[in-house]
Motif scaffolding. Structure first.
Motif, mmCIF file in Angstrom:
data_model
loop_
_atom_site.group_PDB
_atom_site.id
_atom_site.type_symbol
_atom_site.label_atom_id
_atom_site.label_comp_id
_atom_site.label_asym_id
_atom_site.label_seq_id
_atom_site.Cartn_x
_atom_site.Cartn_y
_atom_site.Cartn_z
ATOM 1 N N SER A 1 0.845 -1.197 0.000
ATOM 2 C CA SER A 1 0.000 0.000 0.000
ATOM 3 C C SER A 1 0.881 1.248 0.000
ATOM 4 O O SER A 1 2.013 1.217 0.491
ATOM 5 C CB SER A 1 -0.914 0.003 1.230
ATOM 6 O OG SER A 1 -0.147 -0.010 2.424
ATOM 7 N N ASP B 1 -8.856 2.910 12.244
ATOM 8 C CA ASP B 1 -9.734 1.944 11.582
ATOM 9 C C ASP B 1 -9.293 0.494 11.784
ATOM 10 O O ASP B 1 -9.945 -0.444 11.311
ATOM 11 C CB ASP B 1 -9.825 2.242 10.082
ATOM 12 C CG ASP B 1 -8.454 2.250 9.408
ATOM 13 O OD1 ASP B 1 -7.445 1.961 10.090
ATOM 14 O OD2 ASP B 1 -8.397 2.565 8.194
ATOM 15 N N HIS C 1 -6.738 -0.970 10.497
ATOM 16 C CA HIS C 1 -6.015 -1.501 9.346
ATOM 17 C C HIS C 1 -4.549 -1.083 9.389
ATOM 18 O O HIS C 1 -4.148 -0.200 10.160
ATOM 19 C CB HIS C 1 -6.657 -1.019 8.040
ATOM 20 C CG HIS C 1 -8.013 -1.598 7.796
ATOM 21 N ND1 HIS C 1 -8.218 -2.927 7.544
ATOM 22 C CD2 HIS C 1 -9.241 -1.002 7.791
ATOM 23 C CE1 HIS C 1 -9.508 -3.146 7.370
ATOM 24 N NE2 HIS C 1 -10.160 -1.995 7.519
ATOM 25 N N LEU C 2 -3.749 -1.721 8.524
ATOM 26 C CA LEU C 2 -2.327 -1.424 8.455
ATOM 27 C C LEU C 2 -2.109 -0.096 7.747
ATOM 28 O O LEU C 2 -2.674 0.155 6.676
ATOM 29 C CB LEU C 2 -1.597 -2.539 7.693
ATOM 30 C CG LEU C 2 -0.095 -2.349 7.467
ATOM 31 C CD1 LEU C 2 0.662 -2.504 8.782
ATOM 32 C CD2 LEU C 2 0.424 -3.357 6.450
ATOM 33 N N HIS C 3 -1.281 0.758 8.347
ATOM 34 C CA HIS C 3 -0.937 2.047 7.740
ATOM 35 C C HIS C 3 0.579 2.164 7.646
ATOM 36 O O HIS C 3 1.304 1.780 8.565
ATOM 37 C CB HIS C 3 -1.517 3.203 8.566
ATOM 38 C CG HIS C 3 -3.013 3.209 8.593
ATOM 39 N ND1 HIS C 3 -3.783 3.934 7.704
ATOM 40 C CD2 HIS C 3 -3.886 2.565 9.411
ATOM 41 C CE1 HIS C 3 -5.064 3.749 7.959
ATOM 42 N NE2 HIS C 3 -5.159 2.915 9.000
ATOM 43 N N ILE D 1 -0.509 -0.005 13.351
ATOM 44 C CA ILE D 1 -1.825 -0.635 13.315
ATOM 45 C C ILE D 1 -2.414 -0.587 14.719
ATOM 46 O O ILE D 1 -1.705 -0.789 15.709
ATOM 47 C CB ILE D 1 -1.740 -2.091 12.807
ATOM 48 C CG1 ILE D 1 -3.141 -2.671 12.630
ATOM 49 C CG2 ILE D 1 -0.892 -2.959 13.716
ATOM 50 C CD1 ILE D 1 -3.159 -3.994 11.883
ATOM 51 N N TYR E 1 2.124 -6.406 4.368
ATOM 52 C CA TYR E 1 0.859 -5.974 3.773
ATOM 53 C C TYR E 1 -0.287 -6.617 4.543
ATOM 54 O O TYR E 1 -0.081 -7.549 5.329
ATOM 55 C CB TYR E 1 0.790 -6.337 2.287
ATOM 56 C CG TYR E 1 0.731 -7.818 1.996
ATOM 57 C CD1 TYR E 1 -0.487 -8.455 1.758
ATOM 58 C CD2 TYR E 1 1.898 -8.588 1.940
ATOM 59 C CE1 TYR E 1 -0.537 -9.812 1.486
ATOM 60 C CE2 TYR E 1 1.846 -9.947 1.679
ATOM 61 C CZ TYR E 1 0.631 -10.551 1.449
ATOM 62 O OH TYR E 1 0.579 -11.897 1.189
ATOM 63 N N GLU E 2 -1.485 -6.130 4.317
ATOM 64 C CA GLU E 2 -2.657 -6.643 5.018
ATOM 65 C C GLU E 2 -3.437 -7.579 4.108
ATOM 66 O O GLU E 2 -3.690 -7.273 2.943
ATOM 67 C CB GLU E 2 -3.554 -5.490 5.470
ATOM 68 C CG GLU E 2 -4.713 -5.933 6.353
ATOM 69 C CD GLU E 2 -5.526 -4.756 6.882
ATOM 70 O OE1 GLU E 2 -6.600 -5.008 7.453
ATOM 71 O OE2 GLU E 2 -5.083 -3.605 6.701
ATOM 72 N N ARG E 3 -3.793 -8.760 4.653
ATOM 73 C CA ARG E 3 -4.571 -9.740 3.896
ATOM 74 C C ARG E 3 -5.616 -10.361 4.806
ATOM 75 O O ARG E 3 -5.294 -10.975 5.817
ATOM 76 C CB ARG E 3 -3.649 -10.835 3.347
ATOM 77 C CG ARG E 3 -4.370 -11.887 2.491
ATOM 78 C CD ARG E 3 -3.384 -12.910 1.964
ATOM 79 N NE ARG E 3 -2.835 -13.733 3.030
ATOM 80 C CZ ARG E 3 -1.717 -14.451 2.928
ATOM 81 N NH1 ARG E 3 -1.006 -14.410 1.820
ATOM 82 N NH2 ARG E 3 -1.301 -15.183 3.951
ATOM 83 N N GLY F 1 -7.512 -9.076 6.986
ATOM 84 C CA GLY F 1 -7.425 -8.597 8.360
ATOM 85 C C GLY F 1 -6.183 -9.024 9.103
ATOM 86 O O GLY F 1 -6.083 -8.811 10.314
#
Length: 416
Positions: free
Chosen positions: A295, A317, A319-321, A338, A361-363, A365
């Motif tokens: 991302s 949120d 999610h991964l940032h 996160i 990366y996020e997959r 959750g």
């Protein structure tokens, strides 16, 4: 998990097919002490493979290229000798049959010695990229590894059971073809090693052969399976004409039907296993090795001379940032954040000690390492261990996650 399922089945399938066809060959040909000699050859190959695996991983005494060259040179010489002796009337000269069986057993030992050391070492590799042997990651990799072994062994045993129901002439032809395919592969690998080690001078023809074989090494595996596939196909074709097989009473008829039902089952098992191996090497491999795009880096709430500031609102949120600090020479030192709970945040470098700066990366959750596909336990992000992100200093104040620039600069070399 998938990568070890693919690599294990891919590395084992050819040697298992050749070994099982060889066992069927000596059984049908009634070579003197053939089965005993072959089992000794397989045992010798396994012992040498375990020793080689240990030497490769526990010492620096093994030059893999040179050892492969030696193994293949011996294997090719044994193949030539076996081919020559195959045209000698073994029935008339018993000692020739024994020598032929010994040569074939040694040939199998060299094939096993080449194919198995890396496969044997996989569990050790799991531990290098997992936090412990009781971790979920280690378990998944072990499952993939064992499934690959089971798939290859079942395929080979199905070939063996099917070949035993065919004539010696058919099995001999198929067995020789698999040996020939293996020998051609060994020749191309030997040429590649000798070019790399400057043992021979490079020329256009040799270079083209080695490049093609290296880029299409899977073709040799497909060819071996294609030859072995003839066995279940022949069995299926013959099973349809089983009614023509003579029988004198109902009991004998039932016995004939049972024989061909068994043949069809083994033939079906072999076909299914081959299909699964091909799917592993194509569809599953393509899925497992697909490129994952990280991302984009987000803008931090603020950056001053000392700190990078990330607001709670930016990462609330769950999610991964991904954020970054750009150094004076243009290097982006990335870090991830996160939210783990209402009052807890996972903060770490977008890199780890094992896989480097390939990133996460996020997959579904979950946070996943891009290089080795290890799934992170989100609650452990911010702590050392395994493939977790490298721990960095940070503090929380007034709704901000504050990351010191000085701490990030310590890891500048990771991103160059």
């Amino acid at each position: 998990m998938l990568s070890y399922l693919i690599s294990t089945s891919q590395n084992l399938i050819s040697v298992v097919i050749v070994t099982c066809l060889s066992l069927s060959f000596v059984k049908l040909k009634n070579m003197p002490k053939g089965m005993v000699i072959h089992l000794c050859g397989i045992g010798l190959g396994l012992v040498l493979a375990f020793i080689m695996s240990y030497m490769k991983n526990a010492t620096n005494r093994i030059d893999t290229g040179i050892w492969n060259l030696r193994i293949f040179s011996v294997s090719l010489c044994l193949f030539v000798l076996f081919t020559i002796l195959s045209f000698t009337p073994v029935k008339k000269i018993r000692i020739i049959g024994v020598i032929s069986a010994v040569i074939l057993a040694l040939l199998l030992a060299t094939l096993i010695l080449y194919a198995l050391p890396d496969v044997i070492a996989y569990p050790y590799t799991f531990l290098e990229t997992s936090s412990s042997v009781i971790s979920t990651d280690y378990l998944y990799k072990t499952i993939g590894y064992l499934c690959g072994i089971i798939l290859a062994v079942v395929a080979g045993f199905s070939v063996y059971k099917g070949a035993n129901k065919l004539s010696l002439k058919i099995v001999s032809v198929l067995f020789f073809l698999t040996l020939l395919i293996n020998a051609l592969r060994q020749v191309t690998v030997c040429l590649s090693i000798m070019l790399a080690k400057r043992i021979i001078e490079s020329n256009h023809m040799v270079f083209s052969i080695t490049v093609f074989s290296s880029n299409h090494s899977d073709y040799f595996i497909y060819l071996t399976m294609a030859v072995a596939l003839a066995i279940p196909m022949i069995l299926w074709a013959r099973s349809f004409s089983m009614e023509k097989e003579p029988w004198s009473n109902p009991a004998e008829h039932r016995k004939i039907k049972a024989k061909w039902r068994s043949a069809r089952r083994w033939a079906t098992t072999a076909i299914v296993c081959f299909v699964l191996v091909v799917l592993n090497m194509t569809v599953v491999k393509a899925y497992d090795t697909k490129v994952v795009e990280l991302s984009p880096v987000e803008d931090a709430a603020d950056v001053d001379d000392e700190n990078v500031y990330v607001s709670f609102e930016q990462v609330s949120d769950g999610h991964l940032h991904r954020f970054a600090y750009e150094t004076e020479d243009g290097t982006n030192i990335r870090f991830i954040v996160i939210q783990k709970s209402s009052s807890s945040y996972g903060v770490g470098l977008d890199a780890c000690d094992i896989c480097g700066e390939t990133g996460y990366y996020e997959r579904d959750g979950q946070v996943v390492c891009k290089l080795c596909d290890v799934v992170m336990n989100i609650s452990t992000i911010g702590f050392k261990g395994g493939c977790n992100p490298i721990v960095i200093d940070y503090s929380i104040s007034d709704g901000m996650i504050i990351v010191p620039i000085e701490g990030l600069l310590e890891y500048e070399s990771e991103f160059k």
